[in-house]
Design a protein around this motif. Structure first.
Motif, mmCIF file in Angstrom:
data_model
loop_
_atom_site.group_PDB
_atom_site.id
_atom_site.type_symbol
_atom_site.label_atom_id
_atom_site.label_comp_id
_atom_site.label_asym_id
_atom_site.label_seq_id
_atom_site.Cartn_x
_atom_site.Cartn_y
_atom_site.Cartn_z
ATOM 1 N N ILE A 45 1.077 -0.775 0.311
ATOM 2 C CA ILE A 45 -0.127 0.090 0.239
ATOM 3 C C ILE A 45 0.829 0.937 -0.163
ATOM 4 O O ILE A 45 0.131 2.136 -0.849
ATOM 5 C CB ILE A 45 -0.529 -0.262 1.225
ATOM 6 N N LEU A 46 2.042 0.907 1.007
ATOM 7 C CA LEU A 46 2.754 2.180 0.454
ATOM 8 C C LEU A 46 3.598 2.773 -1.006
ATOM 9 O O LEU A 46 3.232 3.632 -1.297
ATOM 10 C CB LEU A 46 4.357 2.075 1.477
ATOM 11 N N LYS A 47 3.631 1.195 -1.446
ATOM 12 C CA LYS A 47 4.307 1.976 -2.722
ATOM 13 C C LYS A 47 3.766 2.082 -4.148
ATOM 14 O O LYS A 47 3.511 2.661 -5.371
ATOM 15 C CB LYS A 47 5.074 0.246 -3.310
ATOM 16 N N ILE A 48 1.661 1.388 -3.410
ATOM 17 C CA ILE A 48 1.014 2.004 -4.334
ATOM 18 C C ILE A 48 0.304 3.781 -4.448
ATOM 19 O O ILE A 48 -0.467 4.643 -5.091
ATOM 20 C CB ILE A 48 0.160 1.316 -4.713
ATOM 21 N N SER A 49 0.697 4.118 -3.140
ATOM 22 C CA SER A 49 0.699 5.621 -2.362
ATOM 23 C C SER A 49 1.085 6.499 -3.507
ATOM 24 O O SER A 49 1.742 6.007 -4.474
ATOM 25 C CB SER A 49 0.490 5.305 -1.129
ATOM 26 N N ASN A 50 0.655 7.441 -3.523
ATOM 27 C CA ASN A 50 0.878 8.848 -4.664
ATOM 28 C C ASN A 50 2.297 9.557 -3.796
ATOM 29 O O ASN A 50 2.606 10.602 -3.904
ATOM 30 C CB ASN A 50 0.044 10.029 -4.958
ATOM 31 N N ILE A 51 2.802 9.517 -2.607
ATOM 32 C CA ILE A 51 3.599 9.462 -2.059
ATOM 33 C C ILE A 51 4.612 9.372 -1.980
ATOM 34 O O ILE A 51 5.272 7.917 -1.609
ATOM 35 C CB ILE A 51 2.604 9.924 -0.133
ATOM 36 N N LYS A 52 5.523 10.871 -2.509
ATOM 37 C CA LYS A 52 7.402 9.253 -2.780
ATOM 38 C C LYS A 52 7.479 9.089 -1.559
ATOM 39 O O LYS A 52 7.736 8.357 -1.834
ATOM 40 C CB LYS A 52 7.819 11.403 -3.347
ATOM 41 N N ILE A 53 7.362 10.156 -0.397
ATOM 42 C CA ILE A 53 8.426 9.261 0.685
ATOM 43 C C ILE A 53 7.965 7.730 0.583
ATOM 44 O O ILE A 53 8.984 7.824 1.833
ATOM 45 C CB ILE A 53 8.082 10.186 2.054
ATOM 46 N N LEU A 54 7.047 7.398 1.031
ATOM 47 C CA LEU A 54 6.473 6.308 1.392
ATOM 48 C C LEU A 54 6.522 5.168 0.048
ATOM 49 O O LEU A 54 7.000 4.232 0.906
ATOM 50 C CB LEU A 54 4.170 6.386 1.481
ATOM 51 N N ALA A 58 9.393 2.459 1.016
ATOM 52 C CA ALA A 58 8.968 0.708 0.719
ATOM 53 C C ALA A 58 9.964 0.156 -0.386
ATOM 54 O O ALA A 58 10.198 -0.851 -0.268
ATOM 55 C CB ALA A 58 7.918 0.644 -0.099
ATOM 56 N N ASP A 59 10.501 0.565 -1.437
ATOM 57 C CA ASP A 59 11.477 0.638 -2.347
ATOM 58 C C ASP A 59 12.865 0.481 -1.510
ATOM 59 O O ASP A 59 13.189 -0.573 -2.226
ATOM 60 C CB ASP A 59 11.695 1.982 -3.293
ATOM 61 N N ALA A 60 13.382 1.055 -0.543
ATOM 62 C CA ALA A 60 14.479 0.712 0.046
ATOM 63 C C ALA A 60 14.093 -0.410 1.253
ATOM 64 O O ALA A 60 15.296 -1.283 0.729
ATOM 65 C CB ALA A 60 14.661 1.846 1.258
#
Ligand SMILES: Nc1ncnc2c1ncn2[C@@H]1O[C@H](COP(=O)(O)OP(=O)(O)O)[C@@H](O)[C@H]1O
Ligand SMILES: [Mg+2]
Lengths: 220, 248
Positions: A45-54, A58-60
């Motif tokens: 859900i973090l990854k599909i949020s539109n919020i860059k930092i989130l 998730a990527d990290a």
């Protein structure tokens, strides 16, 4: 011939200890995969949020898990958690496995969510449903259905990977095999025995996954 | 006629919408009065879907005003989820929820959003499905239905929220020709009951029979508005004529 009877003697003679190990493997797998599922859902859900930092967080996380061997992750979490936080070995092992599987499950769930037609989201929103409600009632149920085969596969990998906790001293299935083997210097029969236990677990789990898939397919 | 029938249900002033550098809607002005049926025609890519989607806030405008039932709606001051309940939408590809039965599709939003009791929602849901001719399909999954049946379920699902306006985006263009009629009949019935409707369609027969107004859009602008017969038979604008001769 005598090698085979010898193996059967060891197999039947060790059932008690292996059942103890089996119980630990099952407990550990179930607990770690449940936690991994929650972690995976969270990071998906973090990854599909539109919020860059989130997305970046998730990527990290996924990058770290993919970029290091599982055994290293387990050791770091084990020494980190048991030395510094005084957490029991079982939970350190479970945390290590969950930390690892969580990243793969996150990618599976994210892929499944993104594979759902965007018309579904729009239909939900057009009926006055909020973003969260649409996600919970419309998107996720369909995404989980679609993810069942991959999740099942990841669960099977998770169960096999759980054997690595023997290296932090847990007496799971593989731990039992190692201990028995090195105590008797009779390695092969014990590793053959443990292979059979894993095969049986995977066989049963595969059957359950296939059954679930068939059941869910009825509505599609 | 009473004053209610003259109420402006939707009023759009100088609406603009862009996607990045692509200016899709250009100074759109449009008024839809209560119980009006308006058909929107125009070539593919002219912005018809985008206009409908702005009207129920699936897309957020860049500038201009959208006034629904006398109230100017802005995303910063209004709960758009509430507004969307008043403006129902029917999509070209139905977008039924495949993991729910037909009846569950219809009662989902009334229960989850309107907080109707399950019993109440089921009662009304069954009534609506009966009305669109699907009284025998409550418990089947959408995958077992024909396209025409799916679209009628989608109409019932939108109606279950008791909207004041219904938007239809090419509701019959994904259907086999022999299934178009049943959906148009349902829409006609709805229009006769006084539902305010904005319909993107190229079904000229339906437009002539049911619509009060036809609107022709070209490259993001409204070029011409008139009664369907006027617009289709005696278009004033060259571009309307060219478009009509290409579709008729
Ligand atoms: N979400 C979007 N992002 C970028 N461009 C879009 C989007 N939606 C529509 N467009 C573009 O806007 C224009 C108008 O599209 P649309 O409103 O769908 O036209 P119509 O429904 O009349 O065929 C097209 O050029 C289309 O490619
Ligand atoms: Mg369109």
């Amino acid at each position: 011939m005598s090698a085979i009877t010898h193996f059967f003697e060891i197999f039947t003679g060790s059932i008690d200890v292996f059942l103890d190990g089996l119980w630990i493997t099952i407990k550990l797998s179930v607990v770690s995969l449940l936690i991994a599922f929650i972690i995976g859902l969270f990071f998906a859900i973090l990854k599909i949020s539109n919020i860059k930092i989130l997305q970046w967080i998730a990527d990290a996380y996924i990058w770290i898990v993919r970029g290091t061997p599982l055994i290293v992750q387990i050791f770091i979490l084990f020494y980190g958690l048991t030395d510094i936080l005084l957490i029991p070995m079982f939970w350190a092992g479970a945390a290590g496995l969950a930390f690892h599987s969580g990243a793969y499950i996150a990618e599976i769930i994210r892929g499944a969510i993104q594979s759902i037609d965007k018309g579904q989201r729009e239909a939900g929103r057009s009926l006055g449903m909020s973003r969260g409600l649409t996600m919970r009632r419309i998107i996720l149920p369909q995404a989980f259905r679609r993810a069942v085969p991959s999740l099942g596969n990841q669960f099977i990998i998770g169960i096999k990977d759980s054997s690595l906790v023997s290296f932090i001293g847990m007496q799971d299935l593989f731990g039992v095999a190692s201990t028995m083997g090195s105590n008797s210097f009779d390695y092969l029969p014990y590793y053959l025995t443990v292979a059979i236990y894993y095969l049986l677990i995977v066989l049963i789990l595969t059957y359950v996954v296939n059954l679930t898939e068939k059941k869910l397919a009825r509505s599609d | 006629m009473d004053t209610l029938n003259n109420q402006e249900m939707i009023k759009v002033n100088k609406l603009n919408k862009s996607f990045g550098n692509l200016h899709v809607l250009k100074n759109i002005n449009l008024t839809v009065k209560e119980s009006d049926v308006v058909v929107l025609v125009g070539a593919s890519g002219s912005g018809k879907s985008t206009l409908l989607r702005c009207l129920n806030f699936l897309e957020i405008k860049n500038s201009g005003q959208i006034i629904i039932e006398g109230e100017q709606i802005e995303k910063d001051t209004h709960d758009l989820n509430k507004i969307r309940q008043k403006v129902g939408m029917v999509f070209q590809h139905f977008n039924l929820f495949p993991h729910m039965t037909v009846l569950q599709n219809v009662i989902e939003a009334p229960i989850q959003v309107k907080k109707q009791t399950k019993q109440e929602a089921i009662e009304e849901g069954k009534y609506l499905l009966e009305k669109v001719g699907l009284g025998d399909k409550y418990d089947v999954y959408p995958s077992t239905l024909s396209g025409g049946q799916k679209q009628r379920v989608a109409i019932a699902r939108a109606l279950a929220m008791k909207p004041d306006v219904m938007l239809f985006d090419e509701p019959t263009s994904a259907l086999d020709p022999e299934l178009v009629g049943e959906v148009l009949a349902t829409m006609k019935e709805l229009a006769e009951e006084g539902m305010t409707m904005v319909v993107v369609t190229h079904e000229m027969g339906f437009a002539r029979e049911v619509a009060d107004w036809a609107v022709y859009m070209h490259e993001g602008k409204i070029i011409e508005v008139g009664s369907p017969n006027e617009l289709f038979d005696n278009p004033k604008e060259k571009r309307t004529q060219a478009f009509l001769s290409s579709v008729l």
